[in-house]
Scaffold this active site. Structure first.
Site, PDB file in Angstrom:
ATOM      1  N   LYS A  34     -40.839 -83.592  20.461  1.00 22.93           N
ATOM      2  CA  LYS A  34     -40.590 -83.034  21.997  1.00 22.93           C
ATOM      3  C   LYS A  34     -39.525 -81.765  22.946  1.00 22.93           C
ATOM      4  O   LYS A  34     -39.031 -80.959  21.840  1.00 22.93           O
ATOM      5  CB  LYS A  34     -39.329 -84.253  22.709  1.00 22.93           C
ATOM      6  CG  LYS A  34     -37.536 -84.331  21.744  1.00 22.93           C
ATOM      7  CD  LYS A  34     -36.786 -85.647  21.587  1.00 22.93           C
ATOM      8  CE  LYS A  34     -35.586 -85.617  21.153  1.00 22.93           C
ATOM      9  NZ  LYS A  34     -34.652 -86.318  21.034  1.00 22.93           N
ATOM     10  N   TYR A 251     -18.176 -58.855  32.695  1.00 16.41           N
ATOM     11  CA  TYR A 251     -17.583 -59.225  34.058  1.00 16.41           C
ATOM     12  C   TYR A 251     -15.996 -59.610  33.895  1.00 16.41           C
ATOM     13  O   TYR A 251     -16.095 -60.777  32.935  1.00 16.41           O
ATOM     14  CB  TYR A 251     -18.278 -60.472  34.783  1.00 16.41           C
ATOM     15  CG  TYR A 251     -20.476 -60.273  35.400  1.00 16.41           C
ATOM     16  CD1 TYR A 251     -19.660 -59.722  36.112  1.00 16.41           C
ATOM     17  CD2 TYR A 251     -21.395 -60.640  34.782  1.00 16.41           C
ATOM     18  CE1 TYR A 251     -20.875 -59.071  37.327  1.00 16.41           C
ATOM     19  CE2 TYR A 251     -22.229 -59.286  34.992  1.00 16.41           C
ATOM     20  CZ  TYR A 251     -22.627 -58.917  36.616  1.00 16.41           C
ATOM     21  OH  TYR A 251     -23.437 -58.573  37.511  1.00 16.41           O
TER      22      TYR A 251
HETATM   23  C1  PLP Z   1     -34.861 -86.898  19.774  1.00 11.80           C
HETATM   24  C2  PLP Z   1     -34.376 -87.844  19.308  1.00 11.80           C
HETATM   25  C3  PLP Z   1     -34.622 -88.410  17.651  1.00 11.80           C
HETATM   26  C4  PLP Z   1     -34.873 -87.203  16.702  1.00 11.80           C
HETATM   27  O1  PLP Z   1     -32.682 -86.915  16.356  1.00 11.80           O
HETATM   28  P1  PLP Z   1     -32.370 -85.132  15.572  1.00 11.80           P
HETATM   29  O2  PLP Z   1     -31.088 -85.770  15.148  1.00 11.80           O
HETATM   30  O3  PLP Z   1     -33.191 -84.105  16.340  1.00 11.80           O
HETATM   31  O4  PLP Z   1     -32.762 -85.369  14.767  1.00 11.80           O
HETATM   32  C5  PLP Z   1     -34.881 -88.916  16.967  1.00 11.80           C
HETATM   33  N1  PLP Z   1     -35.170 -90.615  17.402  1.00 11.80           N
HETATM   34  C6  PLP Z   1     -35.263 -90.239  19.044  1.00 11.80           C
HETATM   35  C7  PLP Z   1     -35.628 -91.803  20.049  1.00 11.80           C
HETATM   36  C8  PLP Z   1     -35.073 -89.385  19.399  1.00 11.80           C
HETATM   37  O5  PLP Z   1     -34.666 -89.499  21.018  1.00 11.80           O
END
Ligand code: PLP
Length: 358
Positions: A34, A251
């Site tokens: 993702k 800044y």
């Molecule tokens: C993002 C996600 C993962 C992966 O999690 P990590 O901590 O990056 O390994 C697994 N399952 C679901 C449902 C997620 O949304």
């Protein structure tokens, strides 16, 4: 062109998958890609791990690109369908859809599919984000079993504290109490769980962050997990300033020189995904030498201490994170996690991704 870029080492991604497979033993791996593969580029990442048993993403659009790239194994939509008509695309692309609310069940009840779809039924075991309450699962399974649009059911849940002291016991017990009654495939473990809790390595594991060579844990480094950084965010020094004692930088005059010192201005800022909240003292690499940031990060630039790099000059190479500076260390100094920093590089759109071993 500005000198900033994110170098993506695809062989490290391939290595990390192998590392995870060793830990996961007999579980099938569903690589979580993702957020544009956590900022690393979706399709390039797919190609680097093309034999993986499954891939998890969020949208039909992503799934379609992955199929076009030739990927034939399981693809899971982690949040399922967002609109009724997406069911036909899911059917056509042979996707596995998450079911986490009543509306998505209705989508399935109201169509006649030629090819039934596989579903992941999400159980809310305590995170209270997505999923059905445990006491509805028996009823839902019964109905899904009777639904001709459903080919098979996998049971899944997600842990709230796999990376923390609290662990997964309560949630996993809740999950097992339900699922022990069925002979269905199951999927629960994110990176933290699959590393730390062998009992969470069920039919599937769902690693994300470890694939990219960062750690889900505050107190265990990526190196210790035997994964290598995939992304290196690099740029160059574009200006030097010689400060006198008492002079301020940037800044808010956030940094005041305690001694005469040389500093470098780096072409990288929060507009590129570098965290604005990185404190003075955040590690950074200049010409292969470790130093620290100073002052407040600007949109396009940040400041580095060159007290110990007398030879650094305009054009000197800077690594914000990568092989030498763990992204997790930058995150710790910024009050956030490596996940966010990696994703923010994509969000910026100003940082070209450059592939090695592609
Ligand atoms: C993002 C996600 C993962 C992966 O999690 P990590 O901590 O990056 O390994 C697994 N399952 C679901 C449902 C997620 O949304």
């Amino acid at each position: 062109m500005r000198p900033i870029k994110a170098c993506i080492n695809l062989s490290a991604l391939t290595f990390n998958l192998q590392s995870i497979k060793k830990i996961a033993k007999n579980s099938k791996v569903m690589a979580v890609l993702k957020a544009n593969a956590y900022g690393h580029g979706l399709i390039e990442s797919v190609k680097a791990i093309k034999n993986v048993e499954g891939i998890a993403i969020l949208t039909i659009e992503e799934a379609s690109k992955i199929r076009k790239a030739g990927y034939k194994n399981t693809i899971l939509l982690l949040e399922g369908l967002f609109a009724a008509e997406e069911i036909y695309q899911a059917e056509k692309l042979n996707l596995n859809i998450t079911l986490h609310n009543d509306r998505q069940i209705e989508f399935l009840d109201n169509v006649v599919l030629k090819n039934p779809v596989s579903v992941h039924l999400k159980i809310n075991t305590g995170m209270n984000r997505l999923g059905f309450p445990p006491d509805q699962i028996d009823y839902l399974i019964e109905n899904l079993n009777a639904n001709p649009n459903v080919s098979d059911i996998t049971l899944m849940t997600h842990f709230a504290s796999a990376d923390e002291k609290e662990g997964i016991t309560k949630q996993l017990d809740c999950f097992n109490r339900i699922t022990d009654n069925y002979n269905l495939s199951s999927s629960v473990a994110n990176s933290a769980a699959l590393y730390k809790f062998p009992e969470s390595r069920l039919d599937w594991v769902r690693p994300g962050i470890m694939l990219y060579g960062a750690s889900p844990f505050e107190d265990i480094s990526a190196k210790k997990l035997d994964v290598k950084p995939v992304m290196s965010l690099v740029s160059e020094i574009i200006a030097l300033q010689d400060l006198k004692t008492g002079q301020a930088v940037g800044y808010g005059n956030n940094f005041i020189a305690k001694k005469d010192m040389r500093i470098g201005i780096v072409a990288c800022g929060y507009g590129d995904g570098y965290p604005r909240h990185a404190k003075t003292g955040t590690p950074i690499l200049v010409d292969q030498k470790k130093t620290t940031t100073i002052g407040r990060v600007s949109m396009d630039m940040l400041y580095v201490d060159l007290s110990n790099n007398p030879n650094a000059d305009i054009g000197s190479e800077v690594e914000m994170w990568g092989n030498n500076i763990p992204v997790d260390d930058v995150a710790k100094n910024s009050g956030t996690v490596g996940y966010e920093l990696l994703c923010n590089v994509t969000a910026s759109t100003r940082v070209p991704l450059e592939y090695e071993d592609g």
